[in-house]
Design an enzyme around this catalytic site. Structure first.
Site, PDB file in Angstrom:
ATOM      1  N   GLU A  75     -62.802   9.974  13.766  1.00 23.87           N
ATOM      2  CA  GLU A  75     -62.865   8.777  14.610  1.00 23.87           C
ATOM      3  C   GLU A  75     -64.252   8.615  15.232  1.00 23.87           C
ATOM      4  O   GLU A  75     -64.731   7.501  15.439  1.00 23.87           O
ATOM      5  CB  GLU A  75     -61.801   8.843  15.708  1.00 23.87           C
ATOM      6  CG  GLU A  75     -60.397   8.729  15.179  1.00 23.87           C
ATOM      7  CD  GLU A  75     -59.350   8.909  16.258  1.00 23.87           C
ATOM      8  OE1 GLU A  75     -58.568   7.969  16.466  1.00 23.87           O
ATOM      9  OE2 GLU A  75     -59.319   9.989  16.889  1.00 23.87           O
ATOM     10  N   LEU A 104     -58.421   6.961  25.328  1.00 26.92           N
ATOM     11  CA  LEU A 104     -58.546   5.579  25.797  1.00 26.92           C
ATOM     12  C   LEU A 104     -58.404   5.504  27.311  1.00 26.92           C
ATOM     13  O   LEU A 104     -59.000   4.637  27.954  1.00 26.92           O
ATOM     14  CB  LEU A 104     -57.506   4.684  25.124  1.00 26.92           C
ATOM     15  CG  LEU A 104     -57.639   4.515  23.617  1.00 26.92           C
ATOM     16  CD1 LEU A 104     -56.560   3.577  23.100  1.00 26.92           C
ATOM     17  CD2 LEU A 104     -59.010   4.016  23.232  1.00 26.92           C
ATOM     18  N   GLU A 105     -57.636   6.398  27.881  1.00 27.65           N
ATOM     19  CA  GLU A 105     -57.469   6.434  29.330  1.00 27.65           C
ATOM     20  C   GLU A 105     -58.819   6.620  30.026  1.00 27.65           C
ATOM     21  O   GLU A 105     -59.085   6.025  31.070  1.00 27.65           O
ATOM     22  CB  GLU A 105     -56.529   7.570  29.753  1.00 27.65           C
ATOM     23  CG  GLU A 105     -55.101   7.400  29.333  1.00 27.65           C
ATOM     24  CD  GLU A 105     -54.770   7.991  27.960  1.00 27.65           C
ATOM     25  OE1 GLU A 105     -55.646   8.005  27.059  1.00 27.65           O
ATOM     26  OE2 GLU A 105     -53.621   8.430  27.793  1.00 27.65           O
ATOM     27  N   LYS A 160     -56.568   0.131  20.624  1.00 25.26           N
ATOM     28  CA  LYS A 160     -57.144   0.585  19.363  1.00 25.26           C
ATOM     29  C   LYS A 160     -56.349  -0.094  18.258  1.00 25.26           C
ATOM     30  O   LYS A 160     -55.138   0.070  18.164  1.00 25.26           O
ATOM     31  CB  LYS A 160     -57.055   2.101  19.227  1.00 25.26           C
ATOM     32  CG  LYS A 160     -57.669   2.624  17.927  1.00 25.26           C
ATOM     33  CD  LYS A 160     -57.506   4.121  17.765  1.00 25.26           C
ATOM     34  CE  LYS A 160     -58.508   4.829  18.630  1.00 25.26           C
ATOM     35  NZ  LYS A 160     -58.581   6.267  18.295  1.00 25.26           N
TER      36      LYS A 160
END
Length: 122
Positions: free
Chosen positions: A21, A71-72, A98
């Site tokens: 990623e 993402l947090e 995402k």
């Protein structure tokens, strides 16, 4: 009070726990909703009396460009920076999605949504 929304701010970013990623990246979408006193700007018709949408978009784009595992984490950074840089914001809600996450299934998006209020000292 009033609400300002920026919907579907699209970025190509490199967030995620997987090494791939960080190398390949993926598409993201960010929604931003803020509460602020819009009374003065509604009467003055002056940009300096409101929350500048360009500034909000800039914060999102710049923070999305900094890699995070979660993402947090990037969502919290957007919130903190907006509250620090834009005093007029009384409440902010941020949703980071995402698109097509690599989770071994047919999933359109994974979204993290967080919100915070500014607490003024009297």
């Amino acid at each position: 009070m009033g609400t300002i929304k920026l919907k579907n701010i699209r970025t190509y970013s490199y967030h995620g726990c997987l090494i791939e990623e960080g190398k390949i990246g993926s598409d993201y979408s960010v929604d931003l909703e803020i509460r602020a006193n819009l009374k003065q700007s509604s009467e003055s018709d002056n940009l300096k009396d409101t929350v500048d949408y360009v500034h909000l978009n800039q914060i999102v784009v710049e923070e999305m460009a900094i890699r995070s595992n979660l993402l947090e984490h990037v969502t919290k950074r957007i919130i903190v920076r907006a509250l620090v840089e834009i005093e007029a914001i009384s409440k902010i809600k941020v949703a980071v999605s995402k698109i097509n996450p690599p989770i071994g299934g047919d999933v359109e998006a994974v979204t993290i949504e967080m919100e915070e209020e500014r607490y003024f000292k009297l």
